[in-house]
Design a protein around this motif. Sequence first.
Motif, PDB file in Angstrom:
ATOM      1  N   SER A  17       0.826  -1.200   0.000  1.00  0.00           N
ATOM      2  CA  SER A  17       0.000   0.000   0.000  1.00  0.00           C
ATOM      3  C   SER A  17       0.863   1.253   0.000  1.00  0.00           C
ATOM      4  CB  SER A  17      -0.910   0.012   1.226  1.00  0.00           C
ATOM      5  OG  SER A  17      -0.147   0.241   2.403  1.00  0.00           O
ATOM      6  N   LEU A  18       0.210   2.390  -0.223  1.00  0.00           N
ATOM      7  CA  LEU A  18       0.904   3.675  -0.206  1.00  0.00           C
ATOM      8  C   LEU A  18       1.564   3.923   1.144  1.00  0.00           C
ATOM      9  CD1 LEU A  18       1.508   6.388  -1.623  1.00  0.00           C
ATOM     10  CD2 LEU A  18      -0.664   7.233  -0.711  1.00  0.00           C
ATOM     11  N   GLY A  19       0.862   3.625   2.231  1.00  0.00           N
ATOM     12  CA  GLY A  19       1.420   3.828   3.560  1.00  0.00           C
ATOM     13  C   GLY A  19       2.644   2.966   3.811  1.00  0.00           C
ATOM     14  N   GLN A  20       2.582   1.705   3.394  1.00  0.00           N
ATOM     15  CA  GLN A  20       3.742   0.826   3.556  1.00  0.00           C
ATOM     16  C   GLN A  20       4.941   1.333   2.765  1.00  0.00           C
ATOM     17  OE1 GLN A  20       1.716  -2.964   2.511  1.00  0.00           O
ATOM     18  NE2 GLN A  20       2.714  -3.788   4.326  1.00  0.00           N
ATOM     19  N   MET A  21       4.683   1.771   1.535  1.00  0.00           N
ATOM     20  CA  MET A  21       5.784   2.274   0.711  1.00  0.00           C
ATOM     21  C   MET A  21       6.376   3.544   1.319  1.00  0.00           C
ATOM     22  SD  MET A  21       4.704   1.524  -3.251  1.00  0.00           S
ATOM     23  CE  MET A  21       3.151   2.425  -3.245  1.00  0.00           C
ATOM     24  N   ALA A  22       5.533   4.411   1.881  1.00  0.00           N
ATOM     25  CA  ALA A  22       6.035   5.616   2.539  1.00  0.00           C
ATOM     26  C   ALA A  22       6.923   5.253   3.723  1.00  0.00           C
ATOM     27  CB  ALA A  22       4.866   6.485   2.994  1.00  0.00           C
TER      28      ALA A  22
END
Length: 699
Positions: free
Chosen positions: A146-151
Amino acid sequence: MKRFVSMIVWTGLALLGAGAFGKIALERGERLNAIWFVAAAVCTYLVAYRFYSAFIAAKLLALDNTRATPAEMHDDGRDFVPTNKWVLFGHHFAAIAGPGPLVGPTLAAQFGYLPGTLWLIAGAVLAGCVQDFVILFCSIRRDGKSLGQMAREEVSERGGFIAQLAVLAIMVILLAVVALVVVNALKSSPWATFTLAMTIPIALLLGVYLRFVRPGRVLEASIMGVVLVVFAVVAGQWVADSPSWAHVFTLSGIALTFAIIFYGFAASALPVWLLLAPRDYLSAFIKAGAIFCLAGGILFVRPQVLMPPLTRFIDGTGPVFAGKIFPFCFITIACGAISGFHSLISSGTTPKMILREGHARLIGYGAMLLESFVGVMTMVAACAMTPGVYFAINSPPSVVGATGDAAAATISGWGFPLQAQTVTDLAHSVGEITLWNRAGGAPSLAVGMAQIFSNTIGGARLMSIWYHFAIMFEALFILTVLDAGTRVGRFMVQELGSRVWKPFGRRGWMPGILLSSAVIVGMWGYFLYQGVIDPLGGINSLWPLFGISNQLLAAVALVVATTILLKMGHLRWIWVTVLPMAWLVIITMTASYQKIFAANPRLGFLAAANAMAAQIAAGKIPAGKVAETHRLIFNQRLDAAVTAVLALMILVLLVEALVQWYSILSRRSEPVLHESPYVATQWAEGFSGAAHGEAQGDD
């Protein structure tokens, strides 16, 4: 010779698009034909897809079709499901195309047709499509994270955790209000309720058909699905005309609330091939079909755009919503140009279903172009109606007056002549009791679409049918965001829960799937219920935050994308993501500041709260309304607090990213990419998911 012909064709398209833009931007004193909008949009999209998206795919991303995708490596038949690219394109488009491209351009038309149209086309090509495409690629290379994990992995642990919390909070609010819009649209329309309800068993039938009966026969299933959906649309009118059946499908707000909550849970927990993908695929046919029919109607009818290019309301005094053209035109347009919500789909369901990296160009960049086209057609429908009628439908009574005569006088005083009887007759022709003060954008869009469709087929006698078809179409547009968004929300809940208890985030563990689905549905379902039983408070007051929070999400996505591209060594081309990111940070921070601190009570949250508190202190509020006014004061202050917290979270992430970028550029540390290791695909070049019931040669 072939290359020469190709060069001539593409040069001709570019010149035609430039000429259409010139006509839209420079035309003064004469009525502008809506055909120029279609020409400008289509020519720009074709040139951008052919050249700009190819440049991004080759220079920035280096898409590799020999690399195994998450769908191949983790195929579990539930979330990771290899899917034919056209089916996945339909799912992705249906998931990202929600209320934004319908409501946003309609509301932004109060500034005139010019600023919104330019941002819809240019913003999509240079920002929205880029975000969707790059984030989809990044998630594919990271096992569908997800976007949060990648961030968290690529920017910093602290910044990523803050981003995850911010994204989940925004997602819950977004889904609750999206669901509330669906409930309000369906409450008065048994036709729309029946048609939407029928798409569910049709989707289940197609899912089983493709999985077990005729695996891989997408063309057969598509024809069958389209025929059944068209029949459901026609049958919806029969249901609405039948007193007994109309009673069955005329549901109360509470009943619809629990029905939608149950549907959201099912869409989140059931295997993606069974309900979510086929229903979104079917919805994409209706969405795209209706929009292309609208474009065809515009080409056939050639309506005149009656709204001026710029109105007097660019100064921030607009009746539809307060705020100057900068930054609120760009905030209001939202999803039609760029949407942070798209990044959640591009790092949610879609990367777990894609067959080849090469398909990311069509799905990521192409689907956003189609949504932008939806926004342009919406702008045309809004601006082709008489400006006086547009403002009569979209302006609240507190601004224009509580009676038809008073509203007509106010609107005429703005320079848009209007007779009260005109609006009354229009309401009668579309089968509504009244069209005065129907704020929100949806009713006026339905009127605009009905006028274009009825001038193409059926004339005035079919106005009411086209109007109710448009209402159903809008509800369908919105519901697909709800089901895909709920599934993405379930992924987020599992990711955050795994930080506390590892098994909770395990793929394929049914107790974790059911519990996380219940958690995300329970969160947005609570706010939905509060909004239905108390329409003056709670979730309704959070609507002004959507545009800001949505664009803040887009800024987060572009910060993450820029960090990853820097780590990949693409400093030369980094402007592709940096420029739209910088623009979004500027407009969102400006809008956030104005919404919190503006002295105008129509614009600033705190000013509105203080004005109502002063009215209570002066005894101007009736005793029976004091408690309600206190709730409104609380909601305004809550809006201010939520806006401030979200803006602060994004600023923290941006600072963390700037530190990371400085470290990379100054070579103080070696950049570490968190890509999954390269694994060669085991699928033949022509494979399109047939073994998994998703496609055959139709690819």
